[in-house]
Design an enzyme around this catalytic site. Structure first.
Site, PDB file in Angstrom:
ATOM      1  N   GLU A  69       0.841  -1.207   0.000  1.00 15.62           N
ATOM      2  CA  GLU A  69       0.000   0.000   0.000  1.00 15.62           C
ATOM      3  C   GLU A  69       0.873   1.252   0.000  1.00 15.62           C
ATOM      4  O   GLU A  69       0.554   2.240  -0.680  1.00 15.62           O
ATOM      5  CB  GLU A  69      -0.937   0.010   1.205  1.00 15.62           C
ATOM      6  CG  GLU A  69      -1.910   1.167   1.219  1.00 15.62           C
ATOM      7  CD  GLU A  69      -2.870   1.149   0.046  1.00 15.62           C
ATOM      8  OE1 GLU A  69      -2.969   2.187  -0.646  1.00 15.62           O
ATOM      9  OE2 GLU A  69      -3.507   0.108  -0.182  1.00 15.62           O
ATOM     10  N   GLU A  76       1.135   6.487  -7.010  1.00 17.19           N
ATOM     11  CA  GLU A  76       0.040   7.424  -7.269  1.00 17.19           C
ATOM     12  C   GLU A  76       0.477   8.868  -7.046  1.00 17.19           C
ATOM     13  O   GLU A  76       0.110   9.759  -7.817  1.00 17.19           O
ATOM     14  CB  GLU A  76      -1.160   7.088  -6.388  1.00 17.19           C
ATOM     15  CG  GLU A  76      -1.858   5.807  -6.792  1.00 17.19           C
ATOM     16  CD  GLU A  76      -3.053   5.476  -5.918  1.00 17.19           C
ATOM     17  OE1 GLU A  76      -3.305   6.201  -4.932  1.00 17.19           O
ATOM     18  OE2 GLU A  76      -3.743   4.497  -6.238  1.00 17.19           O
TER      19      GLU A  76
END
Length: 118
Positions: A69, A76
């Site tokens: 994550e 991102e």
């Protein structure tokens, strides 16, 4: 640029890592959810795992999700930094990062399910 070594390097690396964890917790909802689940699941391993290796596998699978994550969030962030307009390559990068987290979640299911039900 001066490159640190030894204890100074270790201290700086630890500081940057903690800053990254703090930033992810502050800015990434999914990471906060995973931290919450880890706070529940990791203590449970000591009651549900029958052997040391089971406990290690269960904890490692949860931490793997969190690590991926963090990498997904980093991808991102970099893609968003480059530009917010839609681009096929940007979409692929984000989707592939998300897929890595999904696979890690599948690993959690396999490890925990295998230990608890077989």
């Amino acid at each position: 640029m001066y490159k640190t070594t030894g204890l100074t390097h270790l201290i700086n690396s630890t500081k940057y890592s903690l800053q990254g964890l703090k930033s992810a917790f502050k800015n990434e909802t999914a990471f906060r959810h995973e931290c919450f689940l880890a706070c529940i699941l990791i203590p449970l391993t000591f009651f549900l795992g029958e052997t040391k290796i089971e406990i290690i596998l269960m904890i490692s699978s949860v931490l793997l999700v969190m690590a991926l994550e963090l990498l997904n969030s980093a991808v991102e962030t970099v893609v968003d930094r480059i530009g917010t307009e839609r681009h096929e390559l940007s979409g692929r990068a984000k989707d592939q990062g998300s897929a890595s987290v999904f696979i890690a979640l599948c690993i959690v299911g396999i490890v925990w399910g295998g230990i608890l039900f077989f």
